[in-house]
Design a protein around this motif. Structure first.
Motif: not given
Length: 257
Positions: A30-52
């Motif tokens: 919201a403040e203008g940044a281009t963002v990347a996020v990270s996680n690993f292992g089985r939690a990746m699938s949860l992160t992938r859904r959440v960041i939608q």
């Protein structure tokens, strides 16, 4: 124009929409940044859904901060997502075994579990900051998250020790990276209803403590005040601040009895 306009930010450790890291990513965008996020292992699938839920949907990188190969290839992974420069890194990562290292088991915790807590929760601040170093632009900012480690807390046990190590690591990063224009700071939040807090046996006692003693009051369901502080430290508004711990806890840290 937002305070992070044109900046590239990596938020390491986004698992759920109740994560502080998620709220940091949302506000940073919201403040203008281009963002990347990270996680690993089985939690990746949860992160992938959440960041939608974020707009735009940020790049998702696999990063286990205890894996040397993951750390080594992090700059390449970021470049592959279009990040030729990195202006800020958010360390939203911590772990201690709730079965052995938390909830009043301090005196019986095995050394291996203590070592794991310190490696993931403290040492990783340095390893993540250094893994990202090849991409730092001018005045890059590293920001981590802590829970006031100057005192002992009920049930927090070896995570409290790990957070004390994190706070010291922050000061040494400030010392050694300052000459290159890199700032390192922490935000000390009050208790928030995150997955991490729910994993701590007896952690609901924190809500009672804050409810009684925080002069500004405290809403454990709102990550926004903490995330705003992180975003502020990522911005150019704190150009001469490093090695600092900014408390976002309703003022409880400054109170006596």
């Amino acid at each position: 124009m937002g305070i992070l306009e044109g900046k590239n930010i990596l938020v390491a450790g986004v698992t759920h929409n109740t994560s502080i890291g998620y709220e940091v990513a949302r506000i940073a965008q919201a403040e203008g940044a281009t963002v990347a996020v990270s996680n690993f292992g089985r939690a990746m699938s949860l992160t992938r859904r959440v960041i939608q839920k974020l707009d735009p949907v940020p790049a998702l990188l696999e990063l286990d901060v205890t894996d040397e190969e993951h750390l080594k290839r992090l700059p390449e992974s970021l470049r592959a997502e279009g990040f030729e420069r990195l202006d800020g890194v958010v360390h939203s990562i911590a772990f201690a075994n709730p079965e052995t290292a938390l909830g009043g088991k301090f005196l019986s915790t095995p050394a291996a579990d203590v070592a794991a807590a310190v490696e993931v929760s403290a040492y990783s601040l340095m390893s993540l900051a250094m893994a990202c170093k090849p991409l730092y632009g001018e005045q890059a900012s590293v920001v981590g998250l802590t829970f006031d480690a100057t005192v002992s807390w009920p049930a927090y046990d070896w995570m409290g020790v790990a957070k004390a190590a994190l706070e010291s690591t922050n000061r040494y990063l400030a010392r050694y990276l300052g000459a290159e224009g890199v700032r390192s700071n922490l935000v000390a939040a009050g208790p928030l209803e995150t997955l991490a807090k729910k994993a701590i046996p007896g952690a609901n006692e924190f809500n009672d403590i804050w409810g009684e003693r925080a002069p500004l009051g405290w809403d454990p369901k709102s990550n926004e005040p903490t995330a705003r502080a992180v975003v502020a430290l990522l911005s150019d508004w704190f150009p001469a601040t490093t090695g600092e711990i900014v408390h976002v806890d309703g003022g409880l840290h400054a109170m006596g009895a």
